[in-house]
Design an enzyme around this catalytic site. Structure first.
Site, PDB file in Angstrom:
ATOM      1  N   PRO A  35       0.859  -1.191   0.000  1.00 28.28           N
ATOM      2  CA  PRO A  35       0.000   0.000   0.000  1.00 28.28           C
ATOM      3  C   PRO A  35       0.888   1.232   0.000  1.00 28.28           C
ATOM      4  O   PRO A  35       1.837   1.306   0.782  1.00 28.28           O
ATOM      5  CB  PRO A  35      -0.775  -0.126   1.325  1.00 28.28           C
ATOM      6  N   MET A  36       0.605   2.189  -0.879  1.00 27.48           N
ATOM      7  CA  MET A  36       1.420   3.407  -0.946  1.00 27.48           C
ATOM      8  C   MET A  36       0.542   4.607  -1.256  1.00 27.48           C
ATOM      9  O   MET A  36      -0.060   4.681  -2.339  1.00 27.48           O
ATOM     10  CB  MET A  36       2.504   3.264  -2.025  1.00 27.48           C
ATOM     11  N   CYS A  81       2.114   3.040   9.825  1.00 29.41           N
ATOM     12  CA  CYS A  81       2.502   4.389   9.384  1.00 29.41           C
ATOM     13  C   CYS A  81       3.173   5.142  10.534  1.00 29.41           C
ATOM     14  O   CYS A  81       2.579   5.311  11.608  1.00 29.41           O
ATOM     15  CB  CYS A  81       1.281   5.172   8.887  1.00 29.41           C
ATOM     16  N   GLY A 130      10.525  -5.043   3.566  1.00 32.03           N
ATOM     17  CA  GLY A 130      11.725  -4.273   3.903  1.00 32.03           C
ATOM     18  C   GLY A 130      12.989  -4.905   3.374  1.00 32.03           C
ATOM     19  O   GLY A 130      13.126  -6.133   3.362  1.00 32.03           O
TER      20      GLY A 130
END
Ligand SMILES: Cc1cc2nc3c(=O)[nH]c(=O)nc-3n(C[C@H](O)[C@H](O)[C@H](O)COP(=O)(O)O)c2cc1C
Length: 453
Positions: free
Chosen positions: A52-53, A144, A245
């Site tokens: 998700p971005m 976030c 990551g």
């Protein structure tokens, strides 16, 4: 399953919350598949996942990503509170997820997970219900770390409030037709991270995405994602786990899957700079594109590194072909990232791109990118016949490859705190963090050879 000691300060394991008067709790629908059944039968066992971005995993990017090997894509985070506030205002919700044109969540856009941030179970449930028929699952953002999430009390700033997180996930688990999933950051210790993941699973999350960075690891301090913690999470839960990551190059994908044991790899920035990140070298993913530039046939790496100007034009064509409008900030963000390897040389085009505003912006972007393509094709042609090794530069500290400037490739730099006292492998991984501000078009440039006069 690994047994891990529980840290004394870990919040207590919570029982299911009591029924609230507003939300009935009939339990999850019996037809709803869970865990691995859901992962296999509904999602098709994806290994390659686009993260998700905000303003970057929008519909046209999702379409492009799927063409180049992405098997599952998440929407940008939608703020459940804002979504609820826009209820009843015609068209206002479309900027989060465009139902008016019917393209988002349609057959070309599946499998799809819609992500929300929230701190109120009722707002979350109402928002998720409105979109559940247009996706395969609803994800809760628990990762976030930005200041806006601190002030809005969502994302990683819920990490101390396990009771609330339990309620947010559990209400979706019980009430929705589709499964709920969660994406979270790690705690400083493995023990607490594992306990946290178990709580998320108990609350009803059917897939856990573990971003192996701490809440404090952001911007300049991003540093390394900790794959050891992801592995511990994977061993501790029985639902599928996605690792997030430290994935820059295609070769990192298998390494990440092997080291973490995760079911899938999720990429954000690596995929933005090279949308073909998930495709191995030599893959014929787009027959139209390959004959255009002979350099695409040359293998620089285990992954597919296509000419970025061609990818940018393909993306713009998707944008222009959709009825669903795309925000210009999203388009601009993508172009600056895709074309980045050449922007330090082609400064006139960089300036042109920066200045474009207002109506006809997309057409003007196309003109600039076409000019970029002409220049890149010329440079690629000039390089024909030169040995591949001559065209690759090795970044001196990390040894990471810098590919020819006409090819899509990851962007990396050294975080200041990691330049000393780290092993060579660690330093290499520390590079696996492109600029955090880059998506806003606020690019800094690594020194790269200037275009010869
Ligand atoms: C432009 C951008 C927007 C992002 N927006 C979101 C978001 O909406 N929701 C979320 O959970 N994470 C968001 N992230 C974080 C990524 O999903 C991901 O967890 C993080 O970048 C680490 O993955 P990477 O190392 O592959 O970049 C965003 C990251 C970027 C670069």
């Amino acid at each position: 399953m690994a047994t891990v000691a529980v840290e004394s300060e870990a919040p207590p394991i919570l029982p299911p919350p009591p029924a609230s008067p507003q939300i009935s709790r009939p339990g999850p629908s019996p037809q709803k598949l869970q865990g691995y059944d859901f992962y296999r039968a509904v999602l098709g066992s994806p290994k390659y996942v686009v993260a998700p971005m905000v303003d970057q995993s929008e519909l046209p990017w999702r379409i492009l990503a799927r063409r180049y090997g992405a098997q599952l894509v998440y929407t940008p985070m939608i703020n459940a509170k804002m979504f609820c506030l826009n209820k009843g205002k015609k068209g206002h919700r479309d900027k989060y997820f465009d139902l008016s044109h019917g393209e988002e969540g349609g057959q070309a856009d599946r499998p799809l997970i819609i992500q929300f941030c929230a701190n109120d179970p009722e707002q979350l449930l109402e928002s998720a219900r409105a979109l559940q028929d247009h996706c395969d699952a609803i994800d809760l953002n628990l990762g976030c770390p930005q200041e806006i999430a601190r002030s809005g009390h969502y994302g990683a700033f819920l990490m101390e409030d396990w009771d609330l997180i339990y309620k947010l996930i559990n209400v979706l688990h019980r009430e929705l037709k589709v499964p709920v999933t969660a994406k979270f950051r790690v705690f400083p210790t493995i023990e607490k991270t594992v306990e946290y993941a178990r709580m998320l699973e108990r609350a009803g999350a059917q897939i856990l995405t573990c971003h192996g960075r701490l809440r404090e690891q952001r911007g300049q301090n991003s540093g390394l994602a900790d794959w050891v913690k992801i592995r511990a999470v994977k061993e501790a839960v029985s639902v599928p786990v996605f690792a997030n990551g430290n994935v820059l190059y295609h070769a990192d994908i298998e390494r990440c899957l092997a080291e973490t044991g995760a079911d899938a790899v999720m990429s954000a920035e690596g995929q933005l700079y090279n949308p073909a990140l998930f495709a191995p070298a030599g893959t014929s993913v787009n027959a139209d594109l390959e004959p255009l530039v002979s350099e695409t046939k040359r293998t620089f790496d285990a992954g597919l590194h296509l000419p970025h100007a061609d990818l940018a034009l393909e993306y713009l064509e998707i944008v222009q072909g959709l009825k669903t409008p795309t925000s210009l900030s999203a388009v601009k963000g993508h172009l600056f990232k895709l074309l980045r390897p050449a922007l330090a040389r082609e400064t006139d085009l960089r300036d042109e791109l920066s200045k474009i505003r207002g109506p006809r912006s997309v057409e003007r972007y196309v003109e600039v990118v076409r000019e970029m393509k002409l220049r890149m094709d010329r440079d690629a042609k000039d390089a024909e016949g030169r040995p591949t090794e001559e065209l690759i530069r090795l970044e001196p500290t990390t040894g990471l490859k810098i590919l020819p400037h006409w090819l899509a490739q990851p962007y990396f730099r050294i975080p200041s705190s990691t330049t000393k006292n780290t092993s060579e492998t660690e330093t290499k991984r520390c590079y696996a963090r492109p600029l955090s501000k880059a998506h806003q078009g606020d690019l800094q440039f690594l020194p790269s050879p200037a275009r010869p006069a």
